[in-house]
Design an enzyme around this catalytic site. Structure first.
Site: not given
Ligand code: ITT
Length: 204
Positions: A10-11, A71, A182-183
């Site tokens: 959802g992000n 995640d 990382h992603r």
């Molecule tokens: P979904 O679960 O729906 O995918 P979410 O935002 O809740 O969305 P996560 O539980 O995986 O996703 O939390 C990941 C968090 O970590 C994200 O909200 C950011 O705060 C941080 N994060 C992860 N990757 C990042 C990136 O590339 N740049 C900056 N912050 C990041």
């Protein structure tokens, strides 16, 4: 062979990066919203891998096919790995990243050099049409910046300083970030795994 992949997030910041990274796979990439999936997801895993699988499976139950989830989070060594798997929920889901980023910098007041080491971690889970799951995991290493900088990316990008660039993760372009992040790396590894799996299927 499946021709589409549903991505369980959802992000929107993640989804933007995912679409660019997955573009050359020659498959349609749908967000879970576009696929019409809207499951209740309780991310109660203890690791990035457990949570990625929870999300991917919850959507897969509704759509079938190939479903991927990410995640990810920020791991700060000086804070014993915080915010880690709680990165999205740190200080509350609705708190702005301006506030969260400032708070983390404040918690590292007086900490210098390598003691500010931190990394983004990303675990990708892919649930395949037969229900089997495949994972990849990668990191992007850096230091917590002395001040937030940049307005690219999302989340904690303004405070992860990348020494080899002399910039934060929010000051590089999305294309540059995808090459080293990382992603980006976890999704490239997943693309290779999927290509192998599809090849084995056609040979069989
Ligand atoms: P979904 O679960 O729906 O995918 P979410 O935002 O809740 O969305 P996560 O539980 O995986 O996703 O939390 C990941 C968090 O970590 C994200 O909200 C950011 O705060 C941080 N994060 C992860 N990757 C990042 C990136 O590339 N740049 C900056 N912050 C990041």
């Amino acid at each position: 062979m499946e021709h589409r992949i549903v991505f369980a997030t959802g992000n929107e910041g993640k989804m933007r990066e995912v679409r660019l990274i997955m573009a050359d796979l020659g498959m349609e990439i749908l967000s879970m919203k576009e696929a019409g999936a809207d499951p209740d997801i309780v991310e109660d895993g203890k690791t990035f891998g457990e949570n990625a699988e929870i999300k991917a499976r919850a959507v897969w139950e509704q759509t079938g096919g190939i479903v991927m989830a990410d995640d990810s989070g920020l791991v700060i060594d000086y804070l014993g790995g915080e915010p880690g798997v709680y990165s999205a929920r740190y200080m509350g889901e609705d708190t702005s990243y301006e506030i969260k980023n400032r708070a983390l910098i404040d918690r590292l007041a007086g900490v210098e050099g390598q003691d500010r080491s931190a990394r983004f971690v990303c675990n990708i889970a892919a649930v395949l049409p037969d229900g089997q799951v495949v994972h990849t995991e990668e990191t992007m290493e850096g230091l917590i910046a002395m001040e937030p900088a940049g307005d690219g990316g999302f989340g904690y990008d303004p405070i992860l300083y990348l020494p080899e660039y002399g910039k934060t993760s929010a000051e590089i372009t999305i294309e540059e970030k995808n090459k080293i992040s990382h992603r980006g790396k976890a999704l490239e590894a997943m693309k290779d795994r999927l290509k192998e799996i599809f090849r084995e299927e056609t040979v069989r």
